[in-house]
Motif scaffolding. Structure first.
Motif, PDB file in Angstrom:
ATOM      1  N   THR A 146      10.439   5.823  -7.194  1.00 38.40           N
ATOM      2  CA  THR A 146      11.051   7.126  -7.797  1.00 38.40           C
ATOM      3  C   THR A 146      12.417   6.621  -8.595  1.00 38.40           C
ATOM      4  O   THR A 146      13.203   5.946  -8.205  1.00 38.40           O
ATOM      5  CB  THR A 146      11.824   7.871  -6.415  1.00 38.40           C
ATOM      6  OG1 THR A 146      10.789   8.059  -5.645  1.00 38.40           O
ATOM      7  CG2 THR A 146      12.533   8.852  -6.741  1.00 38.40           C
ATOM      8  N   SER A 185       8.922  10.903 -10.027  1.00 42.25           N
ATOM      9  CA  SER A 185       8.239   9.787  -8.902  1.00 42.25           C
ATOM     10  C   SER A 185       6.839   9.431  -9.128  1.00 42.25           C
ATOM     11  O   SER A 185       5.906  10.602  -9.840  1.00 42.25           O
ATOM     12  CB  SER A 185       8.153  10.559  -7.710  1.00 42.25           C
ATOM     13  OG  SER A 185       7.618   9.820  -6.759  1.00 42.25           O
ATOM     14  N   GLN A 186       6.325   8.263  -9.029  1.00 43.20           N
ATOM     15  CA  GLN A 186       4.960   7.771  -9.443  1.00 43.20           C
ATOM     16  C   GLN A 186       4.522   7.042  -8.150  1.00 43.20           C
ATOM     17  O   GLN A 186       5.060   6.567  -7.276  1.00 43.20           O
ATOM     18  CB  GLN A 186       5.134   6.668 -10.704  1.00 43.20           C
ATOM     19  CG  GLN A 186       5.561   7.360 -11.945  1.00 43.20           C
ATOM     20  CD  GLN A 186       4.666   7.977 -12.615  1.00 43.20           C
ATOM     21  OE1 GLN A 186       3.281   7.984 -12.445  1.00 43.20           O
ATOM     22  NE2 GLN A 186       4.993   8.542 -13.717  1.00 43.20           N
ATOM     23  N   TYR A 187       2.982   7.445  -7.942  1.00 43.33           N
ATOM     24  CA  TYR A 187       2.556   6.849  -6.781  1.00 43.33           C
ATOM     25  C   TYR A 187       1.528   6.111  -7.159  1.00 43.33           C
ATOM     26  O   TYR A 187       0.749   5.863  -8.052  1.00 43.33           O
ATOM     27  CB  TYR A 187       1.678   8.030  -6.019  1.00 43.33           C
ATOM     28  CG  TYR A 187       1.264   7.661  -4.731  1.00 43.33           C
ATOM     29  CD1 TYR A 187       1.540   7.310  -3.669  1.00 43.33           C
ATOM     30  CD2 TYR A 187      -0.497   7.551  -4.906  1.00 43.33           C
ATOM     31  CE1 TYR A 187       0.799   6.776  -2.541  1.00 43.33           C
ATOM     32  CE2 TYR A 187      -1.151   7.048  -3.933  1.00 43.33           C
ATOM     33  CZ  TYR A 187      -0.637   6.589  -2.677  1.00 43.33           C
ATOM     34  OH  TYR A 187      -1.342   6.234  -1.765  1.00 43.33           O
ATOM     35  N   GLN A 188       1.395   4.629  -6.257  1.00 39.27           N
ATOM     36  CA  GLN A 188       0.137   3.892  -6.523  1.00 39.27           C
ATOM     37  C   GLN A 188      -0.320   3.609  -5.207  1.00 39.27           C
ATOM     38  O   GLN A 188       0.384   3.274  -4.322  1.00 39.27           O
ATOM     39  CB  GLN A 188       0.890   2.584  -7.279  1.00 39.27           C
ATOM     40  CG  GLN A 188      -0.071   1.559  -7.812  1.00 39.27           C
ATOM     41  CD  GLN A 188       0.219   0.459  -8.728  1.00 39.27           C
ATOM     42  OE1 GLN A 188       1.366   0.856  -9.216  1.00 39.27           O
ATOM     43  NE2 GLN A 188      -0.476  -0.698  -8.982  1.00 39.27           N
ATOM     44  N   LYS A 189      -1.457   3.449  -5.092  1.00 44.13           N
ATOM     45  CA  LYS A 189      -2.292   3.381  -3.768  1.00 44.13           C
ATOM     46  C   LYS A 189      -2.172   2.183  -3.427  1.00 44.13           C
ATOM     47  O   LYS A 189      -1.786   1.677  -2.291  1.00 44.13           O
ATOM     48  CB  LYS A 189      -3.689   3.729  -3.922  1.00 44.13           C
ATOM     49  CG  LYS A 189      -4.547   3.575  -2.589  1.00 44.13           C
ATOM     50  CD  LYS A 189      -5.932   4.186  -2.637  1.00 44.13           C
ATOM     51  CE  LYS A 189      -6.715   4.071  -1.586  1.00 44.13           C
ATOM     52  NZ  LYS A 189      -8.079   4.450  -1.612  1.00 44.13           N
ATOM     53  N   LYS A 218       0.818  -1.031   0.065  1.00 40.07           N
ATOM     54  CA  LYS A 218      -0.020  -0.047   0.116  1.00 40.07           C
ATOM     55  C   LYS A 218       0.996   1.234  -0.064  1.00 40.07           C
ATOM     56  O   LYS A 218       1.847   1.318   0.545  1.00 40.07           O
ATOM     57  CB  LYS A 218      -0.837  -0.046   1.181  1.00 40.07           C
ATOM     58  CG  LYS A 218      -2.027  -1.147   1.202  1.00 40.07           C
ATOM     59  CD  LYS A 218      -2.769  -1.150   2.338  1.00 40.07           C
ATOM     60  CE  LYS A 218      -3.701  -2.600   2.672  1.00 40.07           C
ATOM     61  NZ  LYS A 218      -4.483  -2.375   3.851  1.00 40.07           N
ATOM     62  N   ASP A 219       0.208   2.157  -0.616  1.00 38.06           N
ATOM     63  CA  ASP A 219       0.845   3.630  -0.652  1.00 38.06           C
ATOM     64  C   ASP A 219       2.351   3.537  -1.306  1.00 38.06           C
ATOM     65  O   ASP A 219       3.394   3.908  -0.415  1.00 38.06           O
ATOM     66  CB  ASP A 219       1.039   4.200   0.832  1.00 38.06           C
ATOM     67  CG  ASP A 219      -0.419   4.386   1.317  1.00 38.06           C
ATOM     68  OD1 ASP A 219      -1.350   4.822   0.557  1.00 38.06           O
ATOM     69  OD2 ASP A 219      -0.688   4.382   2.603  1.00 38.06           O
ATOM     70  N   ILE A 220       2.390   3.113  -2.405  1.00 36.34           N
ATOM     71  CA  ILE A 220       3.708   2.760  -2.903  1.00 36.34           C
ATOM     72  C   ILE A 220       4.203   4.271  -3.756  1.00 36.34           C
ATOM     73  O   ILE A 220       3.271   4.612  -4.558  1.00 36.34           O
ATOM     74  CB  ILE A 220       3.594   1.679  -4.103  1.00 36.34           C
ATOM     75  CG1 ILE A 220       2.842   0.234  -3.382  1.00 36.34           C
ATOM     76  CG2 ILE A 220       4.986   1.189  -4.397  1.00 36.34           C
ATOM     77  CD1 ILE A 220       2.338  -0.550  -4.366  1.00 36.34           C
ATOM     78  N   ARG A 221       5.488   4.325  -3.631  1.00 41.78           N
ATOM     79  CA  ARG A 221       5.886   5.303  -4.423  1.00 41.78           C
ATOM     80  C   ARG A 221       7.415   5.053  -5.225  1.00 41.78           C
ATOM     81  O   ARG A 221       8.045   4.355  -4.547  1.00 41.78           O
ATOM     82  CB  ARG A 221       6.347   6.655  -3.542  1.00 41.78           C
ATOM     83  CG  ARG A 221       6.713   7.874  -4.233  1.00 41.78           C
ATOM     84  CD  ARG A 221       6.925   9.253  -3.331  1.00 41.78           C
ATOM     85  NE  ARG A 221       5.656   9.462  -2.753  1.00 41.78           N
ATOM     86  CZ  ARG A 221       4.548  10.194  -3.553  1.00 41.78           C
ATOM     87  NH1 ARG A 221       4.744  10.409  -4.796  1.00 41.78           N
ATOM     88  NH2 ARG A 221       3.507  10.410  -3.040  1.00 41.78           N
TER      89      ARG A 221
END
Length: 242
Positions: A201, A218-222, A196-199
């Protein structure tokens, strides 16, 4: 004379019938006629299940318990409240009914209750205590309370999240100086638990190699489910001097 005797006899008979119908609750007496302290005539409630219930970490379970009244006194207005007493308690109630209520449990009788528990996915594998608090009244409306501790065994076969880049797609091929470059990354979660809450970079960008052409580094994935596959994209530009 006979009429007066007959009237007295009838009155006495009526009084006896009235006294016989008066309820005995609150007038408990021993064989010698002495009044008894009814606050000591209390039910004795305990879980009769002998096996320790089990549950898998990350799952929800129904904890089915048989509550036995081992005393000769009926328990009325029974309220059963679970209390999670362990410091590393992994449980939470999986429904809104935090307490269980029963009208009564007869003397030497029993009743069934069910507690729905959710178990934390990262719970350690061991036995955890749960305290059951009982509140009730006896047959003389005297309030009473007691408690006991039961145990639930948690089994944990989960694997923590582990993210790996399984494939890299680069376009165009080959890359020339000054090109706009799309880099696609296939990401796999090789664990059984959700990440969860993966970033993500992208580091190491320089003017002599590649820089970000649009967006950020940077990319975010819930969330990425256990055993799941995701895909992220970075937009780059190669240096003119590459």
């Amino acid at each position: 004379m006979k009429g007066k005797m007959k009237g007295k006899f009838s009155f006495l008979l009526i009084m006896i019938l009235i006294l016989v119908q008066i309820p005995s609750i609150g007038l408990a007496r021993d064989d010698e006629g002495e009044k008894i302290d009814t606050t000591k005539l209390m039910p004795l409630l305990n879980v009769s299940n002998s096996d320790i219930p089990k549950g898998q970490a990350g799952d929800s379970i129904s904890l089915n318990l048989n509550i036995k009244n081992k005393s000769p006194y009926t328990a009325r207005n029974v309220i059963i409240t679970p209390e999670f007493i362990g410091e590393d308690n992994p449980f939470s109630l999986d429904n809104l009914n935090f307490t269980q209520t029963l009208d009564k449990i007869d003397a030497k009788g029993s009743a069934n209750i069910s507690l729905k528990l959710a178990i934390s996915p990262d719970a350690k594998e061991k036995n955890y205590p749960i305290k059951l608090n009982y509140q009730y009244t006896n047959g003389w409306n005297d309030p009473g309370s007691s408690s006991e501790i039961i145990y639930v065994k948690v089994i944990n076969k989960n694997v923590p999240p582990r993210l790996v880049i399984s494939k890299v797609n680069v376009s165009p091929q080959p890359i020339k100086a000054g090109d706009e470059v799309t880099v696609g990354l296939t990401v796999e979660n090789q664990g059984s638990l959700d990440a969860k809450d993966i970033r993500f970079t992208l580091d190491g960008l320089t003017g002599e190699g590649f820089i970000i052409s649009s967006g950020t580094n940077s990319q975010y994935q819930k969330k990425l489910s256990g055993g799941g596959v995701g895909y992220i994209v970075f937009k780059l530009k190669s240096s003119k001097n590459i």
